[in-house]
Design an enzyme around this catalytic site. Sequence first.
Site, PDB file in Angstrom:
ATOM      1  CE  LYS A 121     -51.707 -42.800  74.495  1.00  0.00           C
ATOM      2  NZ  LYS A 121     -52.322 -43.604  75.522  1.00  0.00           N
TER       3      LYS A 121
ATOM      4  N   GLY B 154     -58.923 -41.671  72.470  1.00  0.00           N
ATOM      5  CA  GLY B 154     -59.493 -40.352  72.706  1.00  0.00           C
ATOM      6  C   GLY B 154     -58.451 -39.510  73.407  1.00  0.00           C
ATOM      7  CG  HIS B 155     -54.809 -38.955  72.349  1.00  0.00           C
ATOM      8  ND1 HIS B 155     -53.772 -39.180  71.481  1.00  0.00           N
ATOM      9  CD2 HIS B 155     -54.926 -40.058  73.095  1.00  0.00           C
ATOM     10  CE1 HIS B 155     -53.300 -40.398  71.697  1.00  0.00           C
ATOM     11  NE2 HIS B 155     -53.981 -40.946  72.664  1.00  0.00           N
TER      12      HIS B 155
ATOM     13  CG  ASP C 124     -57.932 -43.030  79.144  1.00  0.00           C
ATOM     14  OD1 ASP C 124     -58.146 -42.538  78.028  1.00  0.00           O
ATOM     15  OD2 ASP C 124     -58.467 -44.078  79.545  1.00  0.00           O
TER      16      ASP C 124
ATOM     17  CD  GLN D  18     -56.174 -48.018  71.581  1.00  0.00           C
ATOM     18  OE1 GLN D  18     -55.444 -48.478  70.738  1.00  0.00           O
ATOM     19  NE2 GLN D  18     -57.034 -47.058  71.310  1.00  0.00           N
TER      20      GLN D  18
END
Length: 437
Positions: free
Chosen positions: A15, A39-40, A12, A223
């Site tokens: 990215k 989750g981006h 988190d 990650q």
Amino acid sequence: MIIVIIGAQWGDEGKGKVVDLLADRFDVVARYQGGHNAGHSVYVGEKAFVLRLLPSGIIHEESTCVLGNGMVIDPKAFFEEIDQMTAQGISITPERLKVSSRAHLIMPYHRALDHTSEERLGNEKIGTTLRGIGPAYEDKAGRRGIRVADAMSPELLKLRIERNLEEANRIIVLFGQQPLRADDIYNEIAPLVERLRPFVCETSHFLAEARKQKKRILLEGAQATLLDVDHGTYPYVTSSNPTAGGASVGAGIPPHHITGVLGIVRTYATRVGEGPFPTEMLDEEEDMANLIRQRGNEYGSVTKRPRRCGWFDAVATRYAAELNGFDSIALTKLDVLDALEEIKVCIGYEIEGKRVDTFPAVSNDLRMIKPIYETLPGWVSETVGVTEFSKLPEKARAYVEFLSAQIGVEIGLISTGPERDQTVILKDSVMEGWFKD
Ligand code: IMP
């Protein structure tokens, strides 16, 4: 040119935004590990996109995206995401999205096993995303996984489901849950696999050809370093290798073809799920954690879990730089610290009064760490949207320079807000070269 982009902390780091910025300059964006545990969030104008399985490059219609052999793919989640993106106006066709025939599939029993495994661990649970990631990688290492290529044969798919389910059901039943039925799983997965067929590709060959044609390739890690199954805070890690070496294996690219490695570092640290976190803001620092969480919107973009917040940890980030060989760093979320009068940076570790110079391998040692802090003055003024380094407040510049010196790597990009143009690119940096080349 092949660049790998990797989070330096526990994920988190922002990215999504950086990949989105760079994707413009790259022809191919590939993911090489993980699955929809990622989750981006990417913000483009009024639109917010949340990407889980797909590389952030998918938003750029000119980019071709690849899901590499090192990934674990849940076919249901894959098409949910495609349908969601299509509804948001992004066209996704097999011409611009390639899925490795060697990637492994996440099956419904993997999700069930992720739940039972966490339940079994009780107080020592990992706090996984419960997406079945770990159990899918366990099957891969156990040589019983179902790869995309295997699933293309209906007979083989059926056989593997039946065989694997026998074992999975034993555990599922042990935990008082209803056993799953092979027919139900086959009937759910088979149509999804058919829909997947046109996307399937020998992606390592595709990437090798792209490189020969002088295409620019971005390898997007999900990650982050400290969640790496080998190098992270084991066992509180994910089950894949986000670190730079993993990019070579997980995309099928020779290591010496990789041109550069970009680390994503946030101006503070966060962590979701369980596991040691030496600089976590606890007890009397809880108000500070709440402030950062609120200003930085530190809630899981997929799970919505509040993220644990902490001070910047230079020891952990140096470790990440050493493991990945960062050539440049993108420093994100500078603006989140705008309100702080003082900012602490962990510059060293102590365990029972003794200085520790390397990042400990044992989670319990990490829990015993007493961080050695240096306190820097805050700038207490707005940096949101600043695009030039010289226009940042002097104390903000000093903070950035301090972090860079602590890590021993240049900071080539600073993010001053979620939008694409809220970004500083530092002159004469390696990073600037990647933007120009
Ligand atoms: P898993 O990947 O679902 O097995 O979860 C293992 C650990 O990695 C848990 O602590 C998760 O919270 C963490 N994790 C997995 N994916 C992400 C991510 O994209 N960002 C941050 N943490 C993650």
